[in-house]
Design a protein around this motif. Structure first.
Motif, PDB file in Angstrom:
ATOM      1  N   VAL A  62       0.719  -1.174  -0.065  1.00  0.00           N
ATOM      2  CA  VAL A  62      -0.150  -0.092  -0.076  1.00  0.00           C
ATOM      3  C   VAL A  62       0.985   1.141   0.083  1.00  0.00           C
ATOM      4  N   TYR A  63       1.921   1.224   0.707  1.00  0.00           N
ATOM      5  CA  TYR A  63       2.878   2.152   0.934  1.00  0.00           C
ATOM      6  C   TYR A  63       3.406   2.714  -0.705  1.00  0.00           C
ATOM      7  N   CYS A  64       3.928   1.588  -1.101  1.00  0.00           N
ATOM      8  CA  CYS A  64       4.307   1.618  -2.557  1.00  0.00           C
ATOM      9  C   CYS A  64       3.398   2.304  -3.560  1.00  0.00           C
ATOM     10  N   ASN A  65       2.254   1.567  -3.513  1.00  0.00           N
ATOM     11  CA  ASN A  65       1.244   2.051  -4.377  1.00  0.00           C
ATOM     12  C   ASN A  65       0.842   3.289  -4.229  1.00  0.00           C
ATOM     13  N   CYS A  66       0.737   3.880  -3.177  1.00  0.00           N
ATOM     14  CA  CYS A  66       0.297   5.088  -2.785  1.00  0.00           C
ATOM     15  C   CYS A  66       1.268   6.289  -3.423  1.00  0.00           C
ATOM     16  N   SER A  67       2.390   5.910  -3.499  1.00  0.00           N
ATOM     17  CA  SER A  67       3.446   6.962  -3.864  1.00  0.00           C
ATOM     18  C   SER A  67       3.676   6.874  -5.229  1.00  0.00           C
ATOM     19  N   LEU A  68       3.007   6.057  -6.153  1.00  0.00           N
ATOM     20  CA  LEU A  68       3.092   5.903  -7.563  1.00  0.00           C
ATOM     21  C   LEU A  68       2.033   7.070  -7.810  1.00  0.00           C
ATOM     22  N   LEU A  69       2.974   7.860  -8.954  1.00  0.00           N
ATOM     23  CA  LEU A  69       1.795   8.863  -9.599  1.00  0.00           C
ATOM     24  C   LEU A  69       0.894   8.279 -10.498  1.00  0.00           C
ATOM     25  N   HIS A  70       1.381   7.338 -11.429  1.00  0.00           N
ATOM     26  CA  HIS A  70       0.422   6.859 -12.087  1.00  0.00           C
ATOM     27  C   HIS A  70      -0.726   6.241 -11.774  1.00  0.00           C
ATOM     28  N   LEU A  71      -0.551   5.566 -10.319  1.00  0.00           N
ATOM     29  CA  LEU A  71      -1.859   5.102  -9.770  1.00  0.00           C
ATOM     30  C   LEU A  71      -2.649   6.009  -9.248  1.00  0.00           C
ATOM     31  N   GLN A  72      -2.065   7.243  -8.759  1.00  0.00           N
ATOM     32  CA  GLN A  72      -3.287   8.455  -8.494  1.00  0.00           C
ATOM     33  C   GLN A  72      -3.960   8.995  -9.683  1.00  0.00           C
ATOM     34  N   THR A  73      -3.208   8.746 -10.732  1.00  0.00           N
ATOM     35  CA  THR A  73      -3.903   9.284 -11.907  1.00  0.00           C
ATOM     36  C   THR A  73      -5.098   8.557 -12.633  1.00  0.00           C
ATOM     37  N   LYS A  74      -4.806   7.120 -12.406  1.00  0.00           N
ATOM     38  CA  LYS A  74      -5.737   6.264 -12.861  1.00  0.00           C
ATOM     39  C   LYS A  74      -6.972   6.133 -11.961  1.00  0.00           C
ATOM     40  N   MET A  75      -6.813   6.278 -10.730  1.00  0.00           N
ATOM     41  CA  MET A  75      -8.020   6.243  -9.789  1.00  0.00           C
ATOM     42  C   MET A  75      -8.858   7.400  -9.625  1.00  0.00           C
ATOM     43  N   LYS A  76     -10.049   7.231  -9.596  1.00  0.00           N
ATOM     44  CA  LYS A  76     -11.096   8.172  -9.346  1.00  0.00           C
ATOM     45  C   LYS A  76     -10.969   8.901  -8.238  1.00  0.00           C
ATOM     46  N   SER A  77     -11.424  10.395  -7.996  1.00  0.00           N
ATOM     47  CA  SER A  77     -11.025  11.003  -7.038  1.00  0.00           C
ATOM     48  C   SER A  77     -11.660  10.275  -5.409  1.00  0.00           C
ATOM     49  N   HIS A  78     -12.857   9.775  -5.696  1.00  0.00           N
ATOM     50  CA  HIS A  78     -13.509   9.200  -4.323  1.00  0.00           C
ATOM     51  C   HIS A  78     -12.706   7.982  -3.988  1.00  0.00           C
ATOM     52  N   MET A  79     -12.074   7.219  -4.860  1.00  0.00           N
ATOM     53  CA  MET A  79     -11.323   5.974  -4.790  1.00  0.00           C
ATOM     54  C   MET A  79     -10.110   6.331  -4.161  1.00  0.00           C
ATOM     55  N   LEU A  80      -9.564   7.477  -4.644  1.00  0.00           N
ATOM     56  CA  LEU A  80      -8.083   7.979  -4.249  1.00  0.00           C
ATOM     57  C   LEU A  80      -8.175   8.484  -2.910  1.00  0.00           C
ATOM     58  N   LYS A  81      -9.207   8.987  -2.447  1.00  0.00           N
ATOM     59  CA  LYS A  81      -9.421   9.670  -1.092  1.00  0.00           C
ATOM     60  C   LYS A  81      -9.602   8.319  -0.033  1.00  0.00           C
ATOM     61  N   ALA A  82     -10.255   7.443  -0.603  1.00  0.00           N
ATOM     62  CA  ALA A  82     -10.633   6.364   0.219  1.00  0.00           C
ATOM     63  C   ALA A  82      -9.316   5.521   0.425  1.00  0.00           C
ATOM     64  N   TYR A  83      -8.614   5.393  -0.467  1.00  0.00           N
ATOM     65  CA  TYR A  83      -7.175   4.781  -0.561  1.00  0.00           C
ATOM     66  C   TYR A  83      -6.141   5.247   0.314  1.00  0.00           C
ATOM     67  N   LYS A  84      -6.243   6.654   0.276  1.00  0.00           N
ATOM     68  CA  LYS A  84      -5.215   7.420   1.181  1.00  0.00           C
ATOM     69  C   LYS A  84      -5.708   7.361   2.614  1.00  0.00           C
ATOM     70  N   GLU A  85      -7.143   7.227   2.901  1.00  0.00           N
ATOM     71  CA  GLU A  85      -7.593   7.167   4.272  1.00  0.00           C
ATOM     72  C   GLU A  85      -7.023   5.690   4.625  1.00  0.00           C
TER      73      GLU A  85
END
Length: 153
Positions: free
Chosen positions: A95-118
């Motif tokens: 999760v730490y690695c995936n959270c730091s990847l920029l391409h993951l952040q651009t592929k996820m919808k904003s509500h999913m990205l918010k849930a992932y960061k939480e």
């Protein structure tokens, strides 16, 4: 009280941690864990050691548990993920690695990205409660584990 590396290894495989996971993150998380598993299987062909086998085993358990949780009733917003400390460490790194990847952040919808960061923040708060010296001893133990005639070297 300082524990020996073997005791920490056993402790981390026996003690469990509960994590709340938003149900909507189960599929993306399972996909990421599966990709991690594929990479580990490839590494196993190149570097065949105890650490790789341990990570593969923990990753397989995480995948199985996530699949079971996906069958939970549909109306739940969160599920409780019970995992060993050893499995938790693998999940945390993933999760730490995936959270730091920029391409993951651009592929996820904003509500999913918010849930992932939480979810990431929740994992980090649990991680910070663990004894850092024991975590280091655990990783050192599995990285340096050698078997020769069934004797640990």
């Amino acid at each position: 009280m300082l524990l020996k590396a073997e005791e920490i290894y056993s402790k981390f495989n026996e003690e469990s941690i509960e994590i709340n996971i938003p149900k909507k993150l189960l599929l993306p998380l399972l996909q990421q864990v599966n990709r991690h598993y594929e990479i580990l299987k490839y590494e196993e062909e190149i570097i065949n050691n105890f650490a790789i086998h341990e990570n593969i085993s923990n990753t397989e358990m995480i995948m199985a548990k996530l699949l079971i949780l996906m069958a939970e009733p549909y109306d739940k917003k969160e599920v409780v993920f019970e995992t060993s400390v050893a499995e938790f460490l693998v999940l945390r790194d993933l999760v730490y690695c995936n959270c730091s990847l920029l391409h993951l952040q651009t592929k996820m919808k904003s509500h999913m990205l918010k849930a992932y960061k939480e979810f990431y923040d929740a994992i980090e708060s649990i991680y910070e409660m663990l004894e850092q010296d024991e975590i280091k001893a655990y990783w050192d133990y599995i990285k340096n584990y050698r078997i020769k005639g069934c004797i640990l070297h």
